[in-house]
Design a protein around this motif. Structure first.
Motif, short mmCIF file in Angstrom:
data_model
loop_
_atom_site.label_atom_id
_atom_site.label_comp_id
_atom_site.label_asym_id
_atom_site.label_seq_id
_atom_site.Cartn_x
_atom_site.Cartn_y
_atom_site.Cartn_z
N VAL A 1 -16.99 56.55 -17.92
CA VAL A 1 -15.62 56.21 -17.54
C VAL A 1 -15.05 55.42 -18.71
CG1 VAL A 1 -16.33 54.14 -16.23
CG2 VAL A 1 -14.11 55.21 -15.79
N VAL A 2 -13.90 55.86 -19.24
CA VAL A 2 -13.38 55.34 -20.50
C VAL A 2 -11.87 55.18 -20.45
CG1 VAL A 2 -15.26 56.45 -21.79
CG2 VAL A 2 -13.08 57.64 -21.52
N ALA A 3 -11.35 54.45 -21.43
CA ALA A 3 -9.91 54.44 -21.66
C ALA A 3 -9.61 55.63 -22.57
CB ALA A 3 -9.49 53.14 -22.35
N PRO A 4 -8.53 56.37 -22.34
CA PRO A 4 -8.22 57.52 -23.18
C PRO A 4 -8.13 57.15 -24.66
CG PRO A 4 -6.88 57.60 -21.22
CD PRO A 4 -7.57 56.25 -21.23
N PHE A 5 -8.67 58.00 -25.51
CA PHE A 5 -8.72 57.78 -26.95
C PHE A 5 -7.33 57.63 -27.56
CE2 PHE A 5 -10.64 57.78 -31.02
CZ PHE A 5 -9.84 58.53 -31.86
N ASP A 6 -6.34 58.34 -27.00
CA ASP A 6 -5.00 58.34 -27.60
C ASP A 6 -4.19 57.09 -27.26
OD1 ASP A 6 -3.39 60.74 -25.30
OD2 ASP A 6 -4.26 58.76 -24.95
N GLY A 7 -4.75 56.18 -26.47
CA GLY A 7 -4.06 54.95 -26.14
C GLY A 7 -3.02 55.08 -25.03
N LEU B 1 -16.66 62.87 -19.16
CA LEU B 1 -15.92 61.62 -19.23
C LEU B 1 -14.69 61.71 -18.34
CD1 LEU B 1 -15.77 60.99 -23.09
CD2 LEU B 1 -17.39 60.01 -21.46
N VAL B 2 -14.34 60.60 -17.72
CA VAL B 2 -13.06 60.51 -17.00
C VAL B 2 -12.34 59.27 -17.51
CG1 VAL B 2 -13.85 61.74 -14.94
CG2 VAL B 2 -14.08 59.24 -15.05
N GLY B 3 -11.01 59.32 -17.49
CA GLY B 3 -10.21 58.19 -17.93
C GLY B 3 -9.88 57.27 -16.77
N SER B 4 -9.61 56.00 -17.11
CA SER B 4 -9.23 55.01 -16.10
C SER B 4 -8.21 54.04 -16.68
CB SER B 4 -10.46 54.23 -15.63
OG SER B 4 -10.07 53.20 -14.75
N ASN B 5 -7.29 53.58 -15.83
CA ASN B 5 -6.33 52.55 -16.21
C ASN B 5 -6.78 51.17 -15.79
OD1 ASN B 5 -4.28 54.24 -17.44
ND2 ASN B 5 -3.98 55.05 -15.39
N ASP B 6 -7.87 51.08 -15.02
CA ASP B 6 -8.45 49.81 -14.58
C ASP B 6 -9.96 49.91 -14.75
OD1 ASP B 6 -8.08 47.74 -11.59
OD2 ASP B 6 -9.33 47.49 -13.37
N LEU B 7 -10.42 49.67 -15.97
CA LEU B 7 -11.83 49.86 -16.27
C LEU B 7 -12.75 48.93 -15.49
CD1 LEU B 7 -11.61 50.61 -20.08
CD2 LEU B 7 -12.28 52.19 -18.26
N ASP B 8 -12.31 47.70 -15.24
CA ASP B 8 -13.18 46.78 -14.48
C ASP B 8 -13.45 47.34 -13.07
OD1 ASP B 8 -13.45 44.99 -16.58
OD2 ASP B 8 -11.75 43.76 -15.92
N ALA B 9 -12.41 47.80 -12.40
CA ALA B 9 -12.58 48.37 -11.06
C ALA B 9 -13.39 49.67 -11.13
CB ALA B 9 -11.22 48.62 -10.42
N ALA B 10 -13.11 50.49 -12.13
CA ALA B 10 -13.83 51.76 -12.26
C ALA B 10 -15.31 51.53 -12.52
CB ALA B 10 -13.21 52.59 -13.39
N LYS B 11 -15.64 50.56 -13.38
CA LYS B 11 -17.05 50.28 -13.66
C LYS B 11 -17.76 49.76 -12.42
CE LYS B 11 -16.18 47.88 -17.48
NZ LYS B 11 -16.35 47.15 -18.75
N ALA B 12 -17.11 48.92 -11.64
CA ALA B 12 -17.72 48.42 -10.40
C ALA B 12 -17.98 49.59 -9.44
CB ALA B 12 -16.83 47.37 -9.75
N PHE B 13 -17.02 50.50 -9.33
CA PHE B 13 -17.16 51.68 -8.47
C PHE B 13 -18.32 52.54 -8.92
CE2 PHE B 13 -15.74 54.97 -5.66
CZ PHE B 13 -15.97 56.16 -6.33
N TYR B 14 -18.37 52.91 -10.20
CA TYR B 14 -19.42 53.79 -10.68
C TYR B 14 -20.77 53.11 -10.78
CZ TYR B 14 -16.03 57.45 -11.47
OH TYR B 14 -15.07 58.41 -11.28
N ASP B 15 -20.79 51.79 -11.03
CA ASP B 15 -22.06 51.06 -11.00
C ASP B 15 -22.72 51.26 -9.64
OD1 ASP B 15 -21.28 47.98 -12.89
OD2 ASP B 15 -21.69 50.03 -13.56
N ALA B 16 -21.94 51.07 -8.59
CA ALA B 16 -22.47 51.19 -7.22
C ALA B 16 -22.75 52.64 -6.85
CB ALA B 16 -21.48 50.57 -6.23
N LEU B 17 -21.80 53.53 -7.11
CA LEU B 17 -21.94 54.92 -6.70
C LEU B 17 -23.08 55.62 -7.44
CD1 LEU B 17 -20.57 57.20 -4.98
CD2 LEU B 17 -19.40 57.83 -7.10
N LEU B 18 -23.05 55.57 -8.75
CA LEU B 18 -24.06 56.28 -9.53
C LEU B 18 -25.41 55.57 -9.49
CD1 LEU B 18 -21.88 57.35 -12.58
CD2 LEU B 18 -22.44 58.67 -10.52
N GLY B 19 -25.37 54.24 -9.49
CA GLY B 19 -26.61 53.47 -9.42
C GLY B 19 -27.41 53.78 -8.16
N ALA B 20 -26.70 54.06 -7.08
CA ALA B 20 -27.37 54.37 -5.81
C ALA B 20 -28.11 55.70 -5.88
CB ALA B 20 -26.34 54.40 -4.68
N PHE B 21 -27.77 56.53 -6.84
CA PHE B 21 -28.39 57.85 -6.96
C PHE B 21 -29.22 57.99 -8.23
CE2 PHE B 21 -25.12 58.43 -3.85
CZ PHE B 21 -25.75 59.21 -2.89
#
Length: 127
Positions: free
Chosen positions: A52-58, A6-26
């Motif tokens: 890709v997630v928001a940190p559990f501790d908030g 897991l990795v944390g992100s402060n902008d989940l919408d952008a991170a999901k778009a990035f990983y959708d494309a990157l990981l989906g391609a493979f």
């Protein structure tokens, strides 16, 4: 023994778009939405996966905050034993063994930190 990362992100919408494309391609598609608002990718619960997630501790995601290494175990008993041994050896409890998430996934896990504070998860997922 490694199962997922897991990795944390402060902008989940952008991170999901990035990983959708990157990981989906493979060949690693989105599997499900994470309860934090993030997303999990992989080829089934019995295979290694990534999230890709928001940190559990908030708190804000930083390098390492929201990150966790996991150990794929052969049974629920192995999860219990590994967690107990980690605590016995001086680690700290981050979540006692038990089922996590939707029951149909059969995801049984326990969480701990090592002596330096690195977070780990030992898990067994039903096939």
């Amino acid at each position: 023994m490694f199962g997922y990362a897991l990795v944390g992100s402060n902008d989940l919408d952008a991170a999901k778009a990035f990983y959708d494309a990157l990981l989906g391609a493979f060949g690693m598609p989105a599997m499900f939405e994470h309860s934090s608002g993030g997303r999990v990718y992989g080829n089934g619960m019995g295979q290694p996966f990534f999230g890709v997630v928001a940190p559990f501790d908030g708190q804000a995601a930083t390098v390492g905050n929201g990150s966790m290494l996991s150990l794929s175990m052969k049974s629920r008993d192995d999860v219990d034993r590994l967690h107990a041994l980690a605590i016995e050896l001086g680690g700290t409890d981050e979540g006692k063994p038990g089922l996590r998430g939707a029951a149909e996934h059969g995801f049984y896990a326990a969480y701990f930190r090592d002596l330096d504070g690195n977070k780990f998860c030992a898990f067994h997922a039903a096939s």
